[in-house]
Design an enzyme around this catalytic site. Sequence first.
Site, PDB file in Angstrom:
ATOM      1  N   ASP A 165     -37.716  45.020  31.823  1.00 51.64           N
ATOM      2  CA  ASP A 165     -38.097  46.370  31.363  1.00 51.64           C
ATOM      3  C   ASP A 165     -37.854  47.365  32.499  1.00 51.64           C
ATOM      4  O   ASP A 165     -38.450  47.259  33.566  1.00 51.64           O
ATOM      5  CB  ASP A 165     -39.573  46.374  30.959  1.00 51.64           C
ATOM      6  CG  ASP A 165     -39.982  47.646  30.236  1.00 51.64           C
ATOM      7  OD1 ASP A 165     -39.428  48.721  30.552  1.00 51.64           O
ATOM      8  OD2 ASP A 165     -40.868  47.570  29.368  1.00 51.64           O
ATOM      9  N   SER A 178     -46.028  51.418  26.235  1.00 52.36           N
ATOM     10  CA  SER A 178     -45.655  52.215  27.388  1.00 52.36           C
ATOM     11  C   SER A 178     -46.853  53.020  27.905  1.00 52.36           C
ATOM     12  O   SER A 178     -47.878  52.437  28.232  1.00 52.36           O
ATOM     13  CB  SER A 178     -44.476  53.111  26.989  1.00 52.36           C
ATOM     14  OG  SER A 178     -43.768  53.545  28.092  1.00 52.36           O
ATOM     15  N   HIS A 225     -37.067  47.985  26.971  1.00 52.91           N
ATOM     16  CA  HIS A 225     -38.406  48.545  27.114  1.00 52.91           C
ATOM     17  C   HIS A 225     -39.285  48.137  25.939  1.00 52.91           C
ATOM     18  O   HIS A 225     -38.984  48.460  24.796  1.00 52.91           O
ATOM     19  CB  HIS A 225     -38.302  50.073  27.198  1.00 52.91           C
ATOM     20  CG  HIS A 225     -39.598  50.763  27.402  1.00 52.91           C
ATOM     21  ND1 HIS A 225     -40.555  50.315  28.289  1.00 52.91           N
ATOM     22  CD2 HIS A 225     -40.112  51.881  26.831  1.00 52.91           C
ATOM     23  CE1 HIS A 225     -41.593  51.137  28.256  1.00 52.91           C
ATOM     24  NE2 HIS A 225     -41.358  52.083  27.379  1.00 52.91           N
TER      25      HIS A 225
END
Length: 523
Positions: free
Chosen positions: A465, A236, A493
Amino acid sequence: MTATRARRPLRARRGLAAAGVLAAALVLTGCVPSFLFPQNPERTSTPVDEDVDAALAPFYGQVLSWEDCEDVEGMLCATATAPLDWDDPAAGSVDLALVRQPASGDKLGSLLVNPGGPGGSGFDFVADSIDYAVGEPLQQRYDIVGFDPRGVGRSSAIACLDAAAMDDYLYGLAENPRGTDGWIAEVEQNVGEFGAACAENSGDLLGHVDTVSAARDLDLLRAVLGDEKLNYLGYSYGTFLGATYAGLYPEKVGRLVLDGAIDPAASDFDVTSAQAQGFEQALSAYLEDCLGRDDCPFPASGGVDGALADVRALLDSVDASPLRGSDGRELGADALLTAIIYPLYSPDAWSYLDDLFTSVEQGEADFALALADAYNGRDPDGTYADNSTEAFKAINCLDYPAGSTDPAEMRAQNAELEAAAPIIGTYMGFGALACAGWPDEPTGLREEIHANGADPILVIGTTGDPATPYQWAVSLADQLDSGVLVSYDGEGHTAYNKGSDCVNGVVESYFLDGDVPGSDPNC
């Protein structure tokens, strides 16, 4: 202080945290049998020789002393020191907290891990959930190192508000209707007061928690851990930190995996728009799954479009008439949106949305507040488990150039958001206000990163995602001169170590043997 929030890009969380009603189902554990560890792990780290300026030599030459962690069995802890200001090393220093699980087999080197955020604790990620953070094959061959970036957690950390004031900031309600001049003035006042508290309680650190400084810290950690090149796994926001490192130090890139990529060239508004669309698509995917079940809280007759309209009506309803929880807090649209978004990070958590929508429809706020609390790091006793909210804002307010706070321009952008994501777009708008009047001027630039000369870098994107949309991974892999795209066709995610044998195999072959896919494996 009346708390009113404009939406800046939502933080991207690697995993669901345990809080209140979620504890039993979502808590992650880092218990690892002691026999997996070497009998005599290294207690000091010998730094590699680095050709650096004389002022930086003491930092790059420091020897880390590893001790048994007080609250983490089987792991070692240490503290590194970095310059507060990399452009003025004599101006002070910051502490960087580290935790290390030694390799259980023949060691290839150190593997540094970042879970995302910005503001996520890499220390806690490794200490509390090592098997979720990194697969067992990598634990055999690498020292797995978690670290809290500057400004975060156990490192020199940003501090802003006490728990009661944080409640007001996160859950307080505006007196004026959303989007009006009065509402904008409330937001600006609220952000100004928050920033002033951060400046008072954090001092000079507040202006030095940008991602470029954190990437320079990453190079320091590489050197003092004794590695000639950096081996790194970033999830991320951690992909932006890793890409920034590659742009600064391409010749020192070892094996980098960037999972759930962020596009470094995307503007603040671009990020917000893409996330609004991503979460709305994830919401649609949940509703499609839900409507196929007998216990779905939405009527099947309306289909997905009808259910989406019901969700928007629910948001509008609590925006106009908030629900009061048993602890006295009120559930408005911002907190409800946070509660909706949190389970959308993983299909495994979609079932929580059934209970969420059922309870709110019945006029009950507690379950929604518990979900929002889990996202915000608020414990059931009203305290906050970490400083992730403060760090998230402080880092973003330095990393993103200031957007226009002209009301007409912001309203035009909000209309674009609502057109792109009709259900939740309007509740993610006015993001330019999120850093209005911040004490420190932004230093970051939103631009492409090429990292010319770097060894191959794997960039992983998941097609469904919601937090870091797939197109960002495509863009980053294309920008990086040595970027290699790994696509995963799925929901949720990030992708590594979450059930895909294809993704796991590609990542582990790369880290263990240096194998690089000749083309996108399309997992």
